[in-house]
Enzyme design. Sequence first.
Site, PDB file in Angstrom:
ATOM      1  N   GLU A  68       0.589  -1.129   0.041  1.00 45.80           N
ATOM      2  CA  GLU A  68       0.041  -0.166  -0.084  1.00 45.80           C
ATOM      3  C   GLU A  68       0.669   1.234  -0.080  1.00 45.80           C
ATOM      4  O   GLU A  68       0.476   2.126  -0.665  1.00 45.80           O
ATOM      5  CB  GLU A  68      -0.895   0.272   1.338  1.00 45.80           C
ATOM      6  CG  GLU A  68      -2.400  -0.834   1.042  1.00 45.80           C
ATOM      7  CD  GLU A  68      -1.943  -2.250   1.213  1.00 45.80           C
ATOM      8  OE1 GLU A  68      -0.897  -2.783   1.574  1.00 45.80           O
ATOM      9  OE2 GLU A  68      -2.681  -3.125   0.998  1.00 45.80           O
ATOM     10  N   HIS A 137     -12.298  -4.461   8.752  1.00 45.13           N
ATOM     11  CA  HIS A 137     -12.535  -4.034   7.328  1.00 45.13           C
ATOM     12  C   HIS A 137     -13.940  -3.076   7.098  1.00 45.13           C
ATOM     13  O   HIS A 137     -14.357  -3.266   5.978  1.00 45.13           O
ATOM     14  CB  HIS A 137     -13.073  -5.309   6.507  1.00 45.13           C
ATOM     15  CG  HIS A 137     -11.936  -6.008   6.030  1.00 45.13           C
ATOM     16  ND1 HIS A 137     -10.872  -6.713   6.925  1.00 45.13           N
ATOM     17  CD2 HIS A 137     -11.529  -6.347   4.730  1.00 45.13           C
ATOM     18  CE1 HIS A 137     -10.173  -7.246   6.101  1.00 45.13           C
ATOM     19  NE2 HIS A 137     -10.522  -6.923   4.689  1.00 45.13           N
TER      20      HIS A 137
HETATM   21  C1  LIG Z   1      -3.216  -4.728   4.020  1.00 49.07           C
HETATM   22  C2  LIG Z   1      -4.333  -5.428   3.313  1.00 49.07           C
HETATM   23  N1  LIG Z   1      -4.250  -5.046   1.914  1.00 49.07           N
HETATM   24  C3  LIG Z   1      -4.984  -5.989   1.250  1.00 49.07           C
HETATM   25  C4  LIG Z   1      -6.029  -6.902   1.921  1.00 49.07           C
HETATM   26  C5  LIG Z   1      -6.904  -7.422   0.966  1.00 49.07           C
HETATM   27  N2  LIG Z   1      -6.496  -8.951   0.890  1.00 49.07           N
HETATM   28  C6  LIG Z   1      -7.077  -9.916   1.705  1.00 49.07           C
HETATM   29  S1  LIG Z   1      -6.042 -11.226   1.422  1.00 49.07           S
HETATM   30  C7  LIG Z   1      -5.267 -10.974   0.028  1.00 49.07           C
HETATM   31  C8  LIG Z   1      -4.446 -11.866  -0.699  1.00 49.07           C
HETATM   32  C9  LIG Z   1      -3.353 -11.938   0.399  1.00 49.07           C
HETATM   33  O1  LIG Z   1      -2.380 -13.251  -0.299  1.00 49.07           O
HETATM   34  P1  LIG Z   1      -1.575 -14.081   0.537  1.00 49.07           P
HETATM   35  O2  LIG Z   1      -0.903 -13.310   1.324  1.00 49.07           O
HETATM   36  O3  LIG Z   1      -0.986 -15.070  -0.307  1.00 49.07           O
HETATM   37  O4  LIG Z   1      -2.552 -15.172   1.453  1.00 49.07           O
HETATM   38  P2  LIG Z   1      -3.473 -15.987   0.774  1.00 49.07           P
HETATM   39  O5  LIG Z   1      -4.953 -15.483   0.765  1.00 49.07           O
HETATM   40  O6  LIG Z   1      -3.072 -16.699  -0.407  1.00 49.07           O
HETATM   41  O7  LIG Z   1      -3.535 -17.553   1.842  1.00 49.07           O
HETATM   42  C10 LIG Z   1      -5.590  -9.615  -0.011  1.00 49.07           C
HETATM   43  C11 LIG Z   1      -4.996  -8.491  -1.222  1.00 49.07           C
HETATM   44  C12 LIG Z   1      -5.927  -6.833   3.270  1.00 49.07           C
HETATM   45  N3  LIG Z   1      -6.578  -7.709   3.882  1.00 49.07           N
HETATM   46  N4  LIG Z   1      -4.965  -6.268   3.902  1.00 49.07           N
END
Ligand SMILES: Cc1ncc(C[n+]2csc(CCOP(=O)(O)OP(=O)(O)O)c2C)c(N)n1
Lengths: 335, 335, 332, 332
Positions: A68, A137
């Site tokens: 971000e 959220h």
């Molecule tokens: C700081 C932040 N940015 C964006 C999000 C939205 N978001 C939730 S899960 C995710 C993907 C995360 O991917 P990863 O770390 O690979 O974990 P996975 O879901 O694949 O287990 C995003 C972009 C968030 N929750 N927090």
Amino acid sequence: MSTRVPAGIREITYREAAREGLHEALENDERVFLMGEDVGRYGGSYAVSLGFLEEFGPERIRDTPLSESAFVGAGIGAALGGMRPIVEIMTVNFSLLAADQIINTAASYLHMSGGQFNVPLVIRMATGGGLQLGAQHSHSLENLYAHVPGLKVLTPATVEDVRGMLATALADPNPVLIFEHILLYNRKGLLPETPGAVDIDRARVRREGTGVSLITYGGSLWKCMEAAERLEQEGIDAEILDLRSLRPLDDESIMATVAKTRRVVVVDEGWRSGSISAEITARIHEQAFYELDVPVERVCAAEVPIPYAKQLEDAALPQVADIVAAAKKVVSGNG
Amino acid sequence: MSTRVPAGIREITYREAAREGLHEALENDERVFLMGEDVGRYGGSYAVSLGFLEEFGPERIRDTPLSESAFVGAGIGAALGGMRPIVEIMTVNFSLLAADQIINTAASYLHMSGGQFNVPLVIRMATGGGLQLGAQHSHSLENLYAHVPGLKVLTPATVEDVRGMLATALADPNPVLIFEHILLYNRKGLLPETPGAVDIDRARVRREGTGVSLITYGGSLWKCMEAAERLEQEGIDAEILDLRSLRPLDDESIMATVAKTRRVVVVDEGWRSGSISAEITARIHEQAFYELDVPVERVCAAEVPIPYAKQLEDAALPQVADIVAAAKKVVSGNG
Amino acid sequence: MSEAVEPLPDDVDGEYALKLFAEMLRVRRFEEKCAEMYSAGKIRGFLHLYIGEEAVGSGVMQSVASEDAVVATYREHGHALLRGISMNAVMAEMYGKQEGCSRGRGGSMHLFDKATHFIGGNAIVGGGFPVAVGYALAAKMQNTGAVAWCIFGEGAMAEGEFHESLNLAALWQLPVVFCCENNYYAMGTALDRSESETHLVDKARSYKMDAEVVDGMDVLATEAAARRAAAHARSGNGPYFLEFQTYRFRAHSMFDAERYRSKEEVHEHELQGPLRIFAARLQATGVLDDDKRAVLEAEVASEIDAAVTFAEAGTLEPVSELRRFVYVEDRS
Amino acid sequence: MSEAVEPLPDDVDGEYALKLFAEMLRVRRFEEKCAEMYSAGKIRGFLHLYIGEEAVGSGVMQSVASEDAVVATYREHGHALLRGISMNAVMAEMYGKQEGCSRGRGGSMHLFDKATHFIGGNAIVGGGFPVAVGYALAAKMQNTGAVAWCIFGEGAMAEGEFHESLNLAALWQLPVVFCCENNYYAMGTALDRSESETHLVDKARSYKMDAEVVDGMDVLATEAAARRAAAHARSGNGPYFLEFQTYRFRAHSMFDAERYRSKEEVHEHELQGPLRIFAARLQATGVLDDDKRAVLEAEVASEIDAAVTFAEAGTLEPVSELRRFVYVEDRS
Ligand SMILES: Cc1ncc(C[n+]2csc(CCOP(=O)(O)OP(=O)(O)O)c2C)c(N)n1
Ligand SMILES: Cc1ncc(C[n+]2csc(CCOP(=O)(O)OP(=O)(O)O)c2C)c(N)n1
Ligand SMILES: [Mg+2]
Ligand SMILES: [Mg+2]
């Protein structure tokens, strides 16, 4: 439903309107591009940019890593470099990771550089509660940014505004934050025949009335509309002022409705203490002190991290019944 | 000077008082440690912890890399792990890099976990302007945090408070932010014979008066004191309320002074729009509507990133003359 | 699957292997029920399933000691169950009931448990890194011998908090085990579109941290790697980084149309799924047969039914309680 | 210095070498004057001197093209002067005068100049990383051929913004040259107390970025390295990372008692100072002699005197202008 729609006017969802605004911006100006997490292949976390990647390509519909602070700051740098970036932050809570870039850099550069470097950056983010997404959220942190000189803060509540404010924000040489309430995306509204850029200088009276003024913005506008209908059945004629912009605030329109009804309720989904509703109340107190017979009422979010459980979340967020009760209170005059 | 000091009472600088408070905390509780940038070998950016490294060692006087988000978050984790960390952030502007940890984590965990995980973390940071440090070192962002449920926000203005509030904050099971105004460190004040923990629940009347109430906190307290003396020469007897805590706010003390003088000026170094001064004004409007003959006046920072040039910085920050003028305005009754 | 299945190595105890399988099966079936209950509108908000990644959580949790802490993400149902939070409490939480492990205030993304030091359920990607580091710092300063287990997805590694936290952990030699669940996607963003360096252990090593790549589909591999990591961290050698290569079989959340990957790609991985593979090996070793499997399925099914019944019967916290737990009122 | 001084390599043009020396001398004397004027109370706020590090800025700026942008820190007087901002404008800025390069609103830490794309003067450590990346992104998208020069200290590398920005720059192959001025201290924090891995190029390489270590005390080395980096970035090969090993001869700022290092340590580095060393080499080569040196000193001295006079004579922006430049009022 479309039978109810007057000729030339289209009924469309807030999501579609936001999407049209983005599409138009991307078509009209080569300098414009959209950058953020999952705006491309995923289609946008709230599906606003669905299909854009195929149409405009990965350069202009730019998926970013989870970074971000860097991609918001990159938006600042790209704006300084002659582009017109639109940065999307999925949810206002996540914008806290970019607060340094937004406040210490974007908001400060023009003044700090003695007027040399303005930052024509637009940041869109989802805000608000109501989908049981819990305490990380669901918040409404608009006032965190509305407090900061150098930023402009917009809160489109209608399809026309969400579509048109983007164009206006892009034409603005200053950093502009646009907050889109998550509950609005699926809401339908009427779009004028030839929609386009809208002014962001003035609040709008969304409902004329004489009995009480409901001053609000964003997602709460529609709760106020519903409250107004209930109030009407009880013989109370509410006027509703949609602020549209939280920074700057349109004092003139605020004081006009205050002078008209002399009974005011401010409805704000932010936490009550230190919220924009406090600023509005203070300004009314300062500028319309002698117009009021009863104090302004504030209907805000309870001062708790928004909980997951439905009944608790409902209790934490401003509801129509709360607005109706507050309106009756100021009307009955026992301030 | 010490000749003027009553027996048993010590005259000491705000810096020394903060230092004594820290020293006492480190001596009294093994779980307490200080962590932040240059708190150790450098001696603290404002020299508050000078010499502590030698006395308490690098484990408890912990120099950190430039990683605000991580060391603030590490403070949260350490607090959850049974320690009582004191995290120092050099300047409130830098705290924006840790805003995610402070707001999304520290403030939310207790509620989000259904009451299981409280975060007994103390964060100290310097705040405010007046040293010509420019737009990235001079702001007063207290309301950014005072707006957030789950946090407590303290603003010690006196040597007794800066010394005693730390102990109180450490005894508090909740995350507590302590803002120390940069202009206070070299200021001298009188410390009672046996200083110790102080309550943080109540505001304090620092000067009794009947003509006008000056409600303030932190660095602005002393400007109000000076203003009160000038006002006295003009026959206006000012009462000064030092809020001490911005979250929670002590409504009772605020309304008490309002009821007493019915003339109110709120002095706040934060930017006017969306500041804590707005919340205070709104609460007075709501709770003391019928007590006031003239509207509350706010003396705040100009809504600009604080500039470097002396004359501009002075003009941007609340000054004694501004307070005097505002007080006269409310007293003269032409609100 | 036509190719020959290799039996368990001799040094692996059959009963233990069966236990691991049963744990994975328990998580799998629980997640399937969650999906069902979400469609039924019983569970709301965001729901992130662990299906396909069970071998990671199951293997890791074997090495988590009672004094250790687990800092997880929003995809943490499996970790919560495997850590020992009762299925009743987890299901009730997703139902938003007061009997839930977070009193119904957290929901799917915010499972917490004081007794097992399960420090959340964090829905800020990267938000858990500093917390885990701090918990480990407290453990080191107090010589509790505790290890902080930090679980996160590969997408989180792009966040600044990853960088700051790994540096702190390595610089201060803290007992943290960083468990990267590399399922190759962050929502719709594939690893190679989020990291310039996709060889993730190299990132960890750039902090002078010991790191290894682990087959996250093989529960024996994850279990062994976690044991090595725990031994390393517990004996004062500082942090350890594990990259578990795994795959998410379901959508990111219930709002995901999965435009970013093909059905075929998903199917191929499913064929190599952790339960399927391990079941075959157990069978090849004679540790598992259809009857045993049926018994296991039945046990899990009844536990899940009981959990649903428990959650259904749970109480909705009265609205009058809303303002509780914003602050701890009594001074400690 | 007893040890023999090596003359300039044959391929180095004497005049060019002399120019580099003159530039460093100009910065050195300017900084000394700033210190003097700070003590005299003419310059206020925080003041961070570049003394000891001149060879880095001088070498780097030779490769900065007119379309390029420079994103610097609060220790940027040297870069500003070398980039071509007039000494008058820089000195006037520190005096807080309207004739200053930031109208007196920025001060020492916030020098800006539109004409040379000098994008600050940033006092948030790490704050410039994303800005530089974004500028490079704009350059790439518009094919301007511009390079973003991002200048920062080694301490900034611990910030999350470093990590996020280097990844973005490498992932998107952007024309950024990251110039780390490694003076081994971040205020009072020595490098080995701030980074678990002190071999900084390894960090850059962990993003798959080309990186090299450069002797930051040798202006010929810094100049050559910057040329390689510029060629790399300008020809579309993506970002480049340079670690310049240098040393800060003065206190971090005027508020620093320097408890964290010994006078001896500082003195040893001063003996190897960039001006001293290079002057000796120029003399050994016959490019510089005492007379020439005297002339250079005199030129610099008069320019500095003129700058002080200019700054003294500058106007204090009227307070009525305070609210200008918070927003650009006309729509673009
Ligand atoms: C700081 C932040 N940015 C964006 C999000 C939205 N978001 C939730 S899960 C995710 C993907 C995360 O991917 P990863 O770390 O690979 O974990 P996975 O879901 O694949 O287990 C995003 C972009 C968030 N929750 N927090
Ligand atoms: C985000 C942030 N944290 C802390 C500071 C305070 N501070 C200013 S300079 C500095 C040290 C920076 O060291 P380095 O990056 O090595 O640059 P140097 O001063 O050595 O040139 C610190 C801690 C700051 N300005 N910004
Ligand atoms: Mg992933
Ligand atoms: Mg340094």
